[in-house]
Design a protein around this motif. Structure first.
Motif, PDB file in Angstrom:
ATOM      1  N   VAL A 127      23.882  18.311 -20.368  1.00 59.35           N
ATOM      2  CA  VAL A 127      24.022  16.982 -20.970  1.00 59.35           C
ATOM      3  C   VAL A 127      24.066  17.091 -22.497  1.00 59.35           C
ATOM      4  CG1 VAL A 127      22.863  14.750 -21.269  1.00 59.35           C
ATOM      5  CG2 VAL A 127      22.946  15.824 -19.011  1.00 59.35           C
ATOM      6  N   ARG A 128      23.193  17.910 -23.079  1.00 62.33           N
ATOM      7  CA  ARG A 128      23.143  18.077 -24.533  1.00 62.33           C
ATOM      8  C   ARG A 128      24.472  18.596 -25.085  1.00 62.33           C
ATOM      9  NH1 ARG A 128      19.617  22.499 -25.547  1.00 62.33           N
ATOM     10  NH2 ARG A 128      21.538  23.704 -25.526  1.00 62.33           N
ATOM     11  N   ASP A 129      25.097  19.518 -24.349  1.00 61.07           N
ATOM     12  CA  ASP A 129      26.369  20.107 -24.815  1.00 61.07           C
ATOM     13  C   ASP A 129      27.570  19.199 -24.573  1.00 61.07           C
ATOM     14  OD1 ASP A 129      24.861  22.279 -25.533  1.00 61.07           O
ATOM     15  OD2 ASP A 129      25.549  23.566 -23.906  1.00 61.07           O
ATOM     16  N   GLY A 130      27.352  18.065 -23.904  1.00 60.73           N
ATOM     17  CA  GLY A 130      28.434  17.120 -23.672  1.00 60.73           C
ATOM     18  C   GLY A 130      29.398  17.549 -22.585  1.00 60.73           C
ATOM     19  N   CYS A 131      28.912  18.307 -21.626  1.00 60.74           N
ATOM     20  CA  CYS A 131      29.775  18.737 -20.526  1.00 60.74           C
ATOM     21  C   CYS A 131      30.130  17.537 -19.659  1.00 60.74           C
ATOM     22  CB  CYS A 131      29.067  19.778 -19.666  1.00 60.74           C
ATOM     23  SG  CYS A 131      28.613  21.255 -20.581  1.00 60.74           S
ATOM     24  N   GLY A 132      31.303  17.567 -19.100  1.00 66.65           N
ATOM     25  CA  GLY A 132      31.721  16.480 -18.239  1.00 66.65           C
ATOM     26  C   GLY A 132      32.971  16.860 -17.483  1.00 66.65           C
ATOM     27  N   PHE A 179      36.032  16.245 -18.121  1.00 68.10           N
ATOM     28  CA  PHE A 179      37.174  16.654 -18.931  1.00 68.10           C
ATOM     29  C   PHE A 179      36.784  17.599 -20.060  1.00 68.10           C
ATOM     30  CE2 PHE A 179      38.118  12.416 -17.234  1.00 68.10           C
ATOM     31  CZ  PHE A 179      39.167  12.759 -16.414  1.00 68.10           C
ATOM     32  N   THR A 180      35.531  18.046 -20.068  1.00 71.95           N
ATOM     33  CA  THR A 180      35.051  18.935 -21.117  1.00 71.95           C
ATOM     34  C   THR A 180      34.405  20.149 -20.481  1.00 71.95           C
ATOM     35  OG1 THR A 180      34.517  16.975 -22.398  1.00 71.95           O
ATOM     36  CG2 THR A 180      33.636  19.040 -23.191  1.00 71.95           C
ATOM     37  N   LEU A 181      34.800  21.332 -20.911  1.00 70.34           N
ATOM     38  CA  LEU A 181      34.175  22.548 -20.395  1.00 70.34           C
ATOM     39  C   LEU A 181      32.842  22.792 -21.073  1.00 70.34           C
ATOM     40  CD1 LEU A 181      37.122  25.077 -20.085  1.00 70.34           C
ATOM     41  CD2 LEU A 181      35.875  23.956 -18.258  1.00 70.34           C
ATOM     42  N   CYS A 182      31.921  23.369 -20.326  1.00 65.92           N
ATOM     43  CA  CYS A 182      30.602  23.707 -20.859  1.00 65.92           C
ATOM     44  C   CYS A 182      30.658  24.987 -21.666  1.00 65.92           C
ATOM     45  CB  CYS A 182      29.628  23.916 -19.713  1.00 65.92           C
ATOM     46  SG  CYS A 182      29.209  22.418 -18.848  1.00 65.92           S
ATOM     47  N   THR A 183      29.507  25.316 -22.212  1.00 65.66           N
ATOM     48  CA  THR A 183      29.414  26.596 -22.912  1.00 65.66           C
ATOM     49  C   THR A 183      29.665  27.714 -21.910  1.00 65.66           C
ATOM     50  OG1 THR A 183      27.047  26.710 -22.501  1.00 65.66           O
ATOM     51  CG2 THR A 183      27.743  25.689 -24.560  1.00 65.66           C
ATOM     52  N   THR A 184      30.153  28.804 -22.413  1.00 64.51           N
ATOM     53  CA  THR A 184      30.519  29.926 -21.562  1.00 64.51           C
ATOM     54  C   THR A 184      29.336  30.439 -20.755  1.00 64.51           C
ATOM     55  OG1 THR A 184      32.155  30.531 -23.196  1.00 64.51           O
ATOM     56  CG2 THR A 184      31.614  32.184 -21.572  1.00 64.51           C
ATOM     57  N   SER A 185      28.133  30.414 -21.325  1.00 67.58           N
ATOM     58  CA  SER A 185      26.968  30.938 -20.608  1.00 67.58           C
ATOM     59  C   SER A 185      26.672  30.140 -19.349  1.00 67.58           C
ATOM     60  CB  SER A 185      25.747  30.983 -21.522  1.00 67.58           C
ATOM     61  OG  SER A 185      25.389  29.677 -21.919  1.00 67.58           O
ATOM     62  N   ILE A 186      26.821  28.836 -19.396  1.00 67.25           N
ATOM     63  CA  ILE A 186      26.570  28.011 -18.198  1.00 67.25           C
ATOM     64  C   ILE A 186      27.626  28.312 -17.144  1.00 67.25           C
ATOM     65  CG2 ILE A 186      26.559  25.655 -17.290  1.00 67.25           C
ATOM     66  CD1 ILE A 186      25.278  24.740 -19.879  1.00 67.25           C
ATOM     67  N   ILE A 187      28.886  28.374 -17.541  1.00 66.49           N
ATOM     68  CA  ILE A 187      29.970  28.628 -16.592  1.00 66.49           C
ATOM     69  C   ILE A 187      29.831  30.008 -15.966  1.00 66.49           C
ATOM     70  CG2 ILE A 187      32.462  28.946 -16.367  1.00 66.49           C
ATOM     71  CD1 ILE A 187      32.779  26.895 -18.628  1.00 66.49           C
ATOM     72  N   GLU A 188      29.568  31.023 -16.773  1.00 64.89           N
ATOM     73  CA  GLU A 188      29.462  32.384 -16.248  1.00 64.89           C
ATOM     74  C   GLU A 188      28.242  32.573 -15.356  1.00 64.89           C
ATOM     75  OE1 GLU A 188      29.562  34.917 -19.655  1.00 64.89           O
ATOM     76  OE2 GLU A 188      31.730  34.761 -19.866  1.00 64.89           O
ATOM     77  N   THR A 189      27.161  31.865 -15.651  1.00 65.29           N
ATOM     78  CA  THR A 189      25.936  32.050 -14.883  1.00 65.29           C
ATOM     79  C   THR A 189      25.906  31.212 -13.616  1.00 65.29           C
ATOM     80  OG1 THR A 189      24.769  32.444 -16.957  1.00 65.29           O
ATOM     81  CG2 THR A 189      23.418  32.025 -15.023  1.00 65.29           C
ATOM     82  N   TYR A 190      26.279  29.937 -13.729  1.00 67.91           N
ATOM     83  CA  TYR A 190      26.102  29.015 -12.599  1.00 67.91           C
ATOM     84  C   TYR A 190      27.404  28.502 -11.997  1.00 67.91           C
ATOM     85  CZ  TYR A 190      21.402  29.125 -14.445  1.00 67.91           C
ATOM     86  OH  TYR A 190      20.184  29.557 -14.888  1.00 67.91           O
TER      87      TYR A 190
END
Length: 94
Positions: free
Chosen positions: A59-64, A66-77
């Protein structure tokens, strides 16, 4: 002869049978070489606290949608959030 009287229908039937035979042959050829898709394995959340911390970062990073999250979240989860592994989280209370 009968075939001269109905030659258009006979010709169309022969073409139709040949097209079906080609489609079946090509379909079998393509299906033999294809492998089933594999999903990458991502880390499962160990407990509610780990899930809560990552959701807060999400939520803090503004993921949604139409918006990709930080690479660490995507790669981990994984991506999107609905694909996250929460099998080990037994308490989803807020």
């Amino acid at each position: 002869p009968w075939w001269k009287q109905r030659r258009t229908k006979v010709f169309m039937a022969i073409i139709f049978v040949l097209m079906i035979a080609m489609a079946v042959g090509l379909g079998a050829a393509f299906s033999r070489n294809s492998l089933p898709p594999t999903k990458p394995s991502y880390k499962c959340f160990a407990d509610r606290n780990e899930l809560k911390n990552v959701v807060n970062r999400y939520v803090r990073d503004g993921c949604g949608a139409f918006t990709l999250c930080t690479t660490s979240i995507i790669e981990t989860y994984g991506w999107p959030m609905r694909e996250w592994c929460v099998d080990d989280v037994t308490n989803m209370a807020s």
